[in-house]
Every structure is written in structure tokens, then in C-alpha cells.
Design a protein around this motif. Structure first.
Motif, PDB file in Angstrom:
ATOM      1  N   SER A 163      -3.500  -1.707   1.446  1.00  0.00           N
ATOM      2  CA  SER A 163      -4.481  -1.039   0.199  1.00  0.00           C
ATOM      3  C   SER A 163      -5.449  -1.532  -0.488  1.00  0.00           C
ATOM      4  N   GLU A 164      -4.912  -2.812   0.104  1.00  0.00           N
ATOM      5  CA  GLU A 164      -6.832  -3.741   0.008  1.00  0.00           C
ATOM      6  C   GLU A 164      -8.113  -3.053   0.714  1.00  0.00           C
TER       7      GLU A 164
ATOM      8  N   GLN B 217      -8.244   0.358   0.853  1.00  0.00           N
ATOM      9  CA  GLN B 217      -8.672   1.359   0.030  1.00  0.00           C
ATOM     10  C   GLN B 217      -8.984   1.316  -1.397  1.00  0.00           C
ATOM     11  N   ARG B 218      -9.488  -0.151  -1.916  1.00  0.00           N
ATOM     12  CA  ARG B 218      -9.806  -0.307  -3.241  1.00  0.00           C
ATOM     13  C   ARG B 218     -11.141  -0.006  -3.066  1.00  0.00           C
TER      14      ARG B 218
ATOM     15  N   PRO C 119     -13.856  -3.410  -2.224  1.00  0.00           N
ATOM     16  CA  PRO C 119     -12.167  -3.762  -0.608  1.00  0.00           C
ATOM     17  C   PRO C 119     -12.753  -4.647   0.914  1.00  0.00           C
TER      18      PRO C 119
END
Lengths: 474, 474
Positions: free
Chosen positions: B441-442, B444-445, B449
């Protein structure tokens, strides 16, 4: 080459057209295309795209599969679908010539026709005019920065799709570029095709020298050599010099070298020294790495001995300012011959539109080619001195001014749709150069240009105020 | 719909192809498309455009007028022109599937064929892949920001030409958009067509209420009303409520309102309150004014009760980062069946290419769908643990690492050219969503990112070093 783009339309245009067709079948509409903000904080836009607008309008129709698709949406009734299937364009167009510098709020293009038809045209006309005017404007900026040195358009691989490469190149020429690497655009629009070689050519041979020699054998009169595959000064330029001397000995004239990486000023100065020392002062130097109107003046100010520029993505996408937000606004309706000016009132006075059918005049000091202001007037006004005007910029005071001495030239003219529009791109480029030369030099400046004054006539300002007052009373 | 785009090629590609045709007729070349920098400082790109690449390759030919044009340039000999006139594509393509998240330096597409042919393909392949991958990447960002709320693509009028509107819409769907206003793209690619009305509809009637009523009569089950022509809260929403209640009384379900100006959070909150107070909690609110992945999270964080977003120029031009600089680099040649890996050495190690025919593997924690890194390998390597790798990011230390536990899935696969590529855009969108969900998920930030690790195998790193050493000795 332009396809039928009648379906390149937002869905709501069909929905509004269907509604107008049913509810207001006898009403004609007048829409203006204009813009409010200049890309890159410049002071004007170079209009472009009219030839493709005319192409689209001359072939505007819906085929059987289009009608079947629209029927499948289950939004439109049979009467409207039959009307679309047998669509006969009944519109007139007035526009500024391609290449004209146009200021904020001045109509670039005005279209009048049945409300349903003019509504349907919105999306495709804006798409074409916004795109080509954006790129022509960027090309004007970059060629202005190049200060007379030829600018080659090199951006096809980074353009936003095939049309952006093809019509973007057309617009780049209108704005001042000299040639293009894009063969399809070169063929379509009669533009000189330009180019050298890529690093892959050099890498495909056992050595750089072998690659250069092979190139020179193939293209002895077109030997422009890319010198930065390995090392510009230690290898590229020395190998190029060997090959250039061989060409000279065989009676050919070497063209130049291209530098596509590294510090352009430093490399160009040292390469120039090597070439001159080798007795090759006529060999040109082209630079082509991430250049635009911000970098080029810095290189030239440093004394970089550059003869040409190859400009890629920064021109073909106008990457520092990639959108021209032209809009399409209702200026009037006409029902049974009665014209009714229309206005879009906005919370911001800046976004309130100018009503009615208008003409923009460029004002010159009497007997000269020096433009000093524009004035937007109602089309049926006589523009004679003394002329009462106000500044059109809503952020300045609406101070009344009387103009007493000017020559006025209208910018817009009717556009015949029974023939293609003039589209010889270098003729348009020459026209653009003429019109640009008429503008004050401080308006042409790239950074912090002076605001060019655009007036509206007192009569137009009064009409706008009257319609705003009426809107408030509603 | 895609035209024959064989001529959408930089002139130097023809010149190099002509040279290769004559000088190296038996040599085949392998070129990779990859990119180095992610638009908007994101950490990956969503690959798109392969279906159009296949369309172009399946219809790659030169017609008589193309040959006549090329002959007129007086650069190419009769033998090469005859070869072009009778062009038979003899290339193979390997590519990642459309919708695949791809990291810097990973090949998106690899093409192998006669050197003259693969050279000719460079410009058009880059044009298509760069454009569509750029817009798919932007759409991923904007739909990520919208956090599940549907995103409608509204940008046709500001796109950089017709193709940018058409294929940009296709790419926007691949990246996550739900629908489009662009009727041509909707028809061509099977995308839901969406839209409401423009201000011009409202202005064409004597009053806003009359305009809304007329709309509701025409489209009783599609009544989405634009409420900001005059005053959202004093006029737009109250008039919409009157019409929605009339629709309900007649057995229809009102759809929603759209707000296109002013402060979206403030107006949406107050409009929601008015709608709820009128017993219309199911009426949706769409916002559509200059939104992107930077503005949307701010509105949502303020509690703006928004149900849909309409995104115009900021999506269709990726305006905050309008270029994907994918490149096309020679990875190998093959002569008489002997493969020779090739490298482009650059002063910056970052720009030195990865040699040879490669495959990228996504590495998952064993038995899971959790990707933790990618590894670029030579295509003929066996990817079994323990696997010696180095970090591919040249700015990090080339520290040797041994991977002991992973499941590896190859990203690239051969692309058949005897049939169109899969192009159902919502199937591609679903595939993209699946592949995105596998990423940390980090990664996709949207802002800052985390860098996703891309390794290269020790074997590939050694080959690169060996070729760099050889280049230095030359």
C-alpha cells in the motif's frame, strides 16, 4: 486525412441537441470560442486549427452504426435520430485567420446555426482549436527564444497520441518552427522533413567511426552526425571530423553535428573549437536535449555557439502549460429573425461573457503598422473616431476612454464552408510573423509580458450591463 | 478505427532503416521500451496501448503516395524504396499485459526483427505506449484519490487533438475511470456514456426552472441537473428540488445534481442539506471543476458529501505531468542466429541500459498475493532460490543480496500478431485492479510513495558490467 469526427462529442451535447430539436426547433444559436488565460503566462495565443475545423464541418454526418449506437442508449426519440441520420449542416462560421495573435476574451471562432446543431459542434471544435492554438502558441515562444535560429520539431514519440503528433506539428510550423522529424506530418502539410541519426545507429556498428563512415556513404550530402553516443569531445567530434574531411575530399559538403546530452553550452563551445581548428567552420551545431523557451535564452546568453534547435516533448505537448482552456459560450439566439443577445453571468465578473454578435478590431497608430490596442465591438457598430470604449479587463477600473486617432482592422471574417480553408502552413506562418511584428515588443516578451490593452466599446459594455441587470431582476 | 500509421515515423528512422537495409541486411535487432521517471513523482506506471500497437503492426504498409513522397526526398535508393513498397513485417513482440503496473527500467514492450524494420517502428510504438500509459497512470491516481466514488472522464474538449480524446479515454478506463462523456470513445470501446447538461441549455430558456422542467420531460429517467448557472443555493438546488419532486410524483427516479464552480465543499454540504430536507437523500452530487488527485482528497477530508467526480483536462492531458518519457533502446542484435547483447553506456550510470533479452518477474511472499519486489533477469535464466540479485536502482549501493523465498511470476509474454490483442477495456481495468492490489500500500500512495524494490539478477548485472568494461576498452 481528418476522419469524420461528428461523434467526437460529449454525451450532453446530444442530449441538449435532442432537447433543443424538440423544444426550440426554430431557434438559432450563436456561440463564440474564446479563452481567458494564456498558457505560460504569456500575453496572447496564436490561433490555429481552422483548416481542420472546416474539414470536420464539410464532412459532418452520422453513419448507420452511429445512429444504431445512439438508439441503443435509449435516450433519444425516433424523430431526433432520423434528423441525425439525415443531418444537413446549416451553420455559418466566422473566425480569425490561422496565425492571428488573439488576446483573452476575443472570439477566435463564432458559429451560428440551429441551436441543436451548434450545440453538437461544441466538443469537436473546442478540441481542435484548443489543441492547435496551444501548440502554435508554444512554438511562437520557443522560436522567439531561438532568436532567428531554426527550430526543428522532434516530438512525435512523446506527443499525446498520433493526432497530437500530426496536428501538433502543423501548429508548430504555424507558430514558427522551420521543419519536423515527423514524416507523416511533413508529407501531409508540405513541411521540410529533418533529422540526423539515433544512438542505436552508432551502437549497431563495431565502432563510432565505422557508423559515421557508413552514414556518410549512404547520405553524403546529408551527413549530420550524432556525436554523444560515447563521449562528445574525446570520440564523437574527432570521429565526425575524420568523416567530414573524407566527405570534403570527395566533393561533398558536411552538414553538422548534433549534441543530445550533457551540458550543452560547455560541449558546444569545445566542439566548435575542435571543428574550427579542423578547418570546418561551416559545420553546424544542433542541440536537442530537453530544450524550451526557458533554457534556450540561458544557453545563448552564455555564448553557446548553436545553429539549430531540435525540440521534442516540450513543444509537442506544451509541457510547462499543457492546456488551453478555450470555452464555447452562447452569445445570442435568433428566433424568427429576431436576434437576442445572451449572457452567462458568473459570480466572478471576469467569467461573465460578452453578449451579442461581435467583431474584434486591431487598432493601429494612424498610417502605421504599430498596433496599440484591440477593441471588441458589436458587429454592426461603425468604428469611427471619436470612439467611446472601456477597458475589457474586469480587474481594471471601467474607466471611460475616448479614442480619437486610430486605424482599425477587423480580425474576424466569414469562413466559406463550400471549400477547404487555406492550409499552406508556411503561408500561415508568414502571416503570423507579420501580425506578430505589429504588436508592441513588450507584449511579445516571454516572461512578465506587458498586458496588451483590449477595450470593449461603450455600446457593448452597456449591453452587457443591461443584460446583467435583467439577469438580477429574474 | 486506427489508421495506417506506418508514416508516423521520424525521418531519421527511415534514414537509419535505409542504412541498415544496405549495410547490415542480415542483422536482427531487439529493442526494449522502458521509462526512467514516473509522472507526478509516483512509483509506477500503468501500462496501456498494446491493443493499438498490435493494430498498427497488423496494418503496417506504405502506399504508392508514401513511396512517391519518400522518393521525392532524394535520400533513399530504389532498392530500399522497393523494399518499403512491398513491406512484409517480420517482427515478434513481447509485452506486459495492458493494465500491469510497471516500474522504472522494466521493459513494457520488446520487439525483435530485421534491424531496418525494428528501427522504423520506434516512433509510432513510443507515441502510442507513452501516451496511453501516461493517461492510464493519471487515471489510477485520480481514481485512487476518489476512494471508490466513480470517476467520469469529461476531457474531450481540452485533449491534445482527437486521438488524445479517443485513446486517452480508453486509457482512463484502464486506469480506473468508470465512464466517459466522449461518445466516440464510448461507442468504440464499449464504455458507458455519461453526462448532464451545459450552462447553455439553462441559458437558452426563459428561466432555470423552465430549462430543468424541459430536461426532465425529455429525459425523465436521466435527470441530472446542472445547478450553478445562476446561483447554486438560491436558485439551482431549489429549482432542481421542484423538478425532482415532480419526477417522483410521476413515478420517475431523479438522478442528481452537478456543481461546476464555486467552493465545492461549501456548496456540496449546503446543497446536500437542502436535498435531504426536501426528502431527496438518494439524489447524488457530482463535482466537476478542475479536480485532480491533489484536490479530491482535500474535499473528502473536509467532509464534502460528493458521490461522483467528473474530471476534465487534468486527467485527459495529465496536466500536472504531461509527458511519459518512455525510450526505445537496442538491447541485442542477432546475426546468423548468434545473439549479441548490446548496451548504451552513458556518463550517468542511471542512463546505462540493461543489455540482452530480458524478463521481469514479480516476486510474491510464498503462497500469497503480496508482491514485495520485482527482479529483471535474462530471459533464459532459471529463477530459483537461492537467487543472487543486486538492486537495480543505480543510486543505491550495488549490494549483493540472496533471495531465498519467493514465488515468481513473469510480467511479459509473447504477443500474437495474427489477431487483434484483447481490448475489452473493463476486463483490462479489472486486471489492473488485481495487479495494483498486490502491491504494497505504501507504494500506491500518491505523495512520496515508498520506492518499490526492483532487483536485477547477478547474472544480468555481471553482463552489464562486462559490456561496460568492453565499451571503455574500445
Amino acid at each position: 486525412m481528418m476522419r469524420n469526427l461528428a461523434m467526437l462529442t460529449d454525451l450532453y451535447e446530444f442530449s441538449m441537441a435532442g432537447g433543443f430539436h424538440r423544444e426550440l426547433p426554430k431557434t438559432r444559436g450563436v456561440f463564440d470560442i474564446f479563452y481567458r488565460n494564456v498558457p505560460d503566462h504569456g500575453s496572447f495565443v496564436v490561433a490555429a486549427g481552422l483548416a481542420q475545423v472546416v474539414d470536420v464541418l464539410r464532412d459532418f454526418h452520422f453513419d448507420a452504426s452511429d445512429i444504431a449506437y445512439l438508439r441503443g442508449l435509449k435516450l433519444y426519440d425516433d424523430d431526433f435520430l432520423a434528423y441525425l441520420a439525415d443531418f444537413k449542416l446549416d451553420c455559418t462560421v466566422t473566425a480569425v485567420a490561422e496565425g492571428t495573435p488573439v488576446f483573452p476574451r476575443e472570439p477566435l471562432l463564432t458559429v451560428e446555426g440551429p441551436l441543436d446543431q451548434v450545440q453538437l459542434l461544441e466538443t469537436v471544435l473546442l478540441n481542435i482549436v484548443n489543441h492547435q492554438s496551444l501548440i502554435a502558441t508554444k512554438a511562437r515562444r520557443i522560436t522567439f527564444a531561438a532568436a532567428g535560429r531554426p527550430v526543428m520539431e522532434f516530438g512525435a514519440r512523446r506527443a499525446q497520441g498520433p493526432d497530437a503528433a500530426i496536428y501538433g506539428t502543423r501548429a508548430a510550423i504555424i507558430g514558427g518552427a522551420a521543419s519536423t522529424s515527423n514524416v507523416l506530418a511533413a508529407k501531409a502539410f508540405g513541411i521540410p522533413a529533418a533529422g540526423t541519426m539515433a544512438h542505436s545507429w552508432v551502437e549497431a556498428f563495431p565502432s563510432e567511426l565505422a557508423a559515421f563512415r557508413s552514414w556518410a556513404k549512404q547520405y553524403p550530402d546529408n551527413a549530420a552526425l550524432l556525436v554523444d553516443t560515447y563521449d562528445v569531445l574525446a570520440s564523437g567530434v574527432p570521429n565526425a571530423i575524420i568523416v567530414f574531411k573524407e566527405l570534403l575530399a570527395a566533393g561533398h559538403k558536411p552538414v553538422g553535428i548534433r549534441i543530445d546530452s550533457g551540458d550543452i553550452t560547455k560541449l558546444a563551445k569545445l566542439a566548435r573549437r575542435q571543428l574550427d581548428a579542423a578547418g570546418l567552420p561551416d559545420v553546424k551545431i544542433t542541440a536537442s536535449n530537453a530544450l524550451d523557451e526557458y533554457v534556450i535564452p540561458a544557453l545563448l546568453a552564455e555564448g553557446a555557439p548553436l545553429d539549430n534547435f531540435g525540440i521534442g516533448e516540450k513543444l509537442i505537448t506544451s509541457s510547462s502549460s499543457p492546456v488551453l482552456s478555450g470555452v464555447y459560450k452562447l452569445a445570442a439566439t435568433r428566433t424568427n429573425g429576431v436576434l437576442k443577445p445572451k449572457i452567462k453571468v458568473s459570480a466572478s465578473i471576469e467569467k461573465t461573457t460578452l453578449p451579442g454578435i461581435k467583431q474584434t478590431y486591431r487598432l493601429y497608430r494612424p498610417g502605421s503598422c504599430e498596433a496599440f490596442a484591440d477593441v471588441i465591438a458589436l458587429a454592426d457598430e461603425q468604428l469611427t473616431a471619436p470612439l467611446a470604449v472601456v477597458n475589457s479587463n474586469p480587474l481594471t477600473t471601467h474607466k471611460r476612454i475616448v479614442l480619437t486617432a486610430f486605424d482599425a482592422q477587423p480580425l474576424s471574417a466569414p469562413v466559406p464552408l463550400d471549400q477547404p480553408a487555406p492550409s499552406k502552413v508556411f503561408a500561415i506562418q508568414r502571416f503570423a510573423k507579420t501580425k506578430l511584428a505589429e504588436l508592441p515588443s513588450e507584449t511579445q516578451r516571454l516572461v512578465n509580458p506587458d498586458t496588451y490593452t483590449v477595450y470593449v466599446t461603450q455600446q457593448l459594455a452597456d449591453l452587457q450591463q443591461q443584460l446583467m441587470d435583467e439577469a438580477k431582476r429574474d
